[in-house]
Write a protein that holds these residues in place. Structure first.
Motif, short mmCIF file in Angstrom:
data_model
loop_
_atom_site.label_atom_id
_atom_site.label_comp_id
_atom_site.label_asym_id
_atom_site.label_seq_id
_atom_site.Cartn_x
_atom_site.Cartn_y
_atom_site.Cartn_z
N GLY A 59 34.57 -79.47 -1.90
CA GLY A 59 33.96 -79.92 -3.15
C GLY A 59 34.11 -81.42 -3.33
N GLY A 60 35.31 -81.93 -3.07
CA GLY A 60 35.53 -83.37 -3.18
C GLY A 60 34.71 -84.16 -2.17
N LEU A 61 34.63 -83.67 -0.94
CA LEU A 61 33.83 -84.33 0.08
C LEU A 61 32.34 -84.31 -0.29
N TYR A 62 31.89 -83.18 -0.81
CA TYR A 62 30.51 -83.09 -1.29
C TYR A 62 30.25 -84.17 -2.34
N GLY A 63 31.18 -84.31 -3.29
CA GLY A 63 31.04 -85.32 -4.33
C GLY A 63 30.99 -86.73 -3.78
N ILE A 64 31.82 -87.00 -2.79
CA ILE A 64 31.82 -88.33 -2.17
C ILE A 64 30.46 -88.61 -1.54
N LEU A 65 29.96 -87.69 -0.74
CA LEU A 65 28.67 -87.90 -0.07
C LEU A 65 27.53 -87.96 -1.08
N HIS A 66 27.56 -87.07 -2.06
CA HIS A 66 26.54 -87.04 -3.11
C HIS A 66 26.49 -88.38 -3.85
N ASP A 67 27.66 -88.87 -4.22
CA ASP A 67 27.70 -90.11 -4.98
C ASP A 67 27.38 -91.33 -4.12
N GLN A 68 27.66 -91.28 -2.84
CA GLN A 68 27.23 -92.38 -1.97
C GLN A 68 25.70 -92.45 -1.96
N LEU A 69 25.06 -91.30 -1.89
CA LEU A 69 23.59 -91.25 -1.93
C LEU A 69 23.07 -91.77 -3.26
N THR A 70 23.63 -91.27 -4.36
CA THR A 70 23.11 -91.68 -5.67
C THR A 70 23.45 -93.14 -5.99
N TYR A 71 24.54 -93.67 -5.47
CA TYR A 71 24.84 -95.09 -5.64
C TYR A 71 23.78 -95.94 -4.94
N THR A 72 23.33 -95.47 -3.79
CA THR A 72 22.28 -96.19 -3.06
C THR A 72 20.99 -96.25 -3.90
N ILE A 73 20.72 -95.19 -4.63
CA ILE A 73 19.50 -95.13 -5.45
C ILE A 73 19.66 -95.94 -6.73
N SER A 74 20.83 -95.86 -7.37
CA SER A 74 21.05 -96.57 -8.63
C SER A 74 22.48 -97.05 -8.75
N PRO A 75 22.76 -98.24 -8.23
CA PRO A 75 24.11 -98.79 -8.40
C PRO A 75 24.50 -98.93 -9.88
N GLU A 76 23.51 -99.19 -10.71
CA GLU A 76 23.79 -99.37 -12.15
C GLU A 76 24.35 -98.10 -12.80
N TYR A 77 24.01 -96.95 -12.26
CA TYR A 77 24.53 -95.70 -12.81
C TYR A 77 26.06 -95.69 -12.73
N TYR A 78 26.58 -96.37 -11.73
CA TYR A 78 28.03 -96.47 -11.56
C TYR A 78 28.60 -97.69 -12.26
N VAL A 91 35.82 -92.46 -5.02
CA VAL A 91 36.84 -91.96 -5.95
C VAL A 91 36.16 -91.16 -7.06
N VAL A 92 35.09 -91.71 -7.63
CA VAL A 92 34.35 -91.02 -8.69
C VAL A 92 33.80 -89.70 -8.16
N GLY A 93 33.20 -89.73 -6.97
CA GLY A 93 32.63 -88.51 -6.39
C GLY A 93 33.66 -87.42 -6.19
N PHE A 94 34.82 -87.79 -5.67
CA PHE A 94 35.87 -86.81 -5.45
C PHE A 94 36.38 -86.25 -6.77
N MET A 95 36.64 -87.14 -7.72
CA MET A 95 37.17 -86.71 -9.01
C MET A 95 36.18 -85.81 -9.76
N ALA A 96 34.89 -86.05 -9.55
CA ALA A 96 33.87 -85.30 -10.28
C ALA A 96 33.66 -83.89 -9.74
N THR A 97 34.04 -83.64 -8.50
CA THR A 97 33.64 -82.36 -7.90
C THR A 97 34.76 -81.53 -7.26
N TRP A 98 35.94 -82.07 -7.06
CA TRP A 98 36.98 -81.27 -6.40
C TRP A 98 37.28 -80.01 -7.21
N TRP A 99 37.26 -80.15 -8.54
CA TRP A 99 37.57 -79.02 -9.41
C TRP A 99 36.48 -77.94 -9.35
#
Length: 185
Positions: free
Chosen positions: A18-37, A65-73
């Motif tokens: 779950g945490g790894l999924y969040g990391i990869l997911h957020d790397q993708l979404t950061y690429t699309i919108s850095p401002e979201y972060y 860090v955000v991706g892991f924290m958002a999805t590990w749970w």
């Protein structure tokens, strides 16, 4: 006892996945919108105090860090539920195999649902008056910000839909093993 230890192992692995999924997911979404972060997520997760835009020398680390924290749970919750469903299997090996398959189904559905959310956000939500908190000051790319927010929301919904599909998958594996063993269904 072996099934109980397998359940614990599944929960730990699912949390890490779950945490790894969040990391990869957020790397993708950061690429699309850095401002979201830089204008939202870094504050939401306490990496910066509210105020000016959050600028880090290596923002991809903070995104991770955000991706892991958002999805590990979410991984923990999904692993626990699917692991408990997996207890129906004959032995710990079948339990582990079926549950890991169910987790894979859940991840796939969450990711595809997230992509649908990204497209939906970009094509339909971006030009509407949405009722979300959006930083109006200095927001350069509002459409991408909204599309990424939509992807995040859809991904959580996809995780829940995927969980249901994972339960069905796990139970279908039980029936498959029962049929293969020649026992009555």
């Amino acid at each position: 006892m072996k099934k109980f230890l397998t359940l614990i192992l599944i929960v730990v692995i699912a949390s890490l996945i779950g945490g790894l999924y969040g990391i990869l997911h957020d790397q993708l979404t950061y690429t699309i919108s850095p401002e979201y972060y830089t204008k939202f997520k870094f504050y939401q997760f306490g990496l910066m105090d509210l105020g000016t835009e959050a600028i880090f020398p290596s923002p991809r680390i903070e995104v991770s860090v955000v991706g892991f924290m958002a999805t590990w749970w979410m991984g923990l919750l999904i692993g626990l539920i699917l692991g408990l469903v997996g207890l129906v299997h004959k032995n710990n090996k079948q339990m582990f195999r079926a549950t890991m398959g169910a987790i894979s189904v859940t991840i796939l559905i969450a990711f595809v649902t997230g992509l649908i959310g990204l497209v939906y956000g970009r094509l339909f939500l971006a030009d509407t008056d949405i009722n979300w908190w959006i930083p109006e000051e200095n927001l350069v790319d509002k459409k991408s910000f909204i599309a990424v927010g939509s992807m995040h929301n859809f991904s959580y919904a996809g995780g829940l839909i995927g969980l249901l599909a994972g339960i069905v998958y796990s139970i279908s594996q039980k029936r498959k093993h029962v049929s293969a063993d020649g026992e009555a269904q």
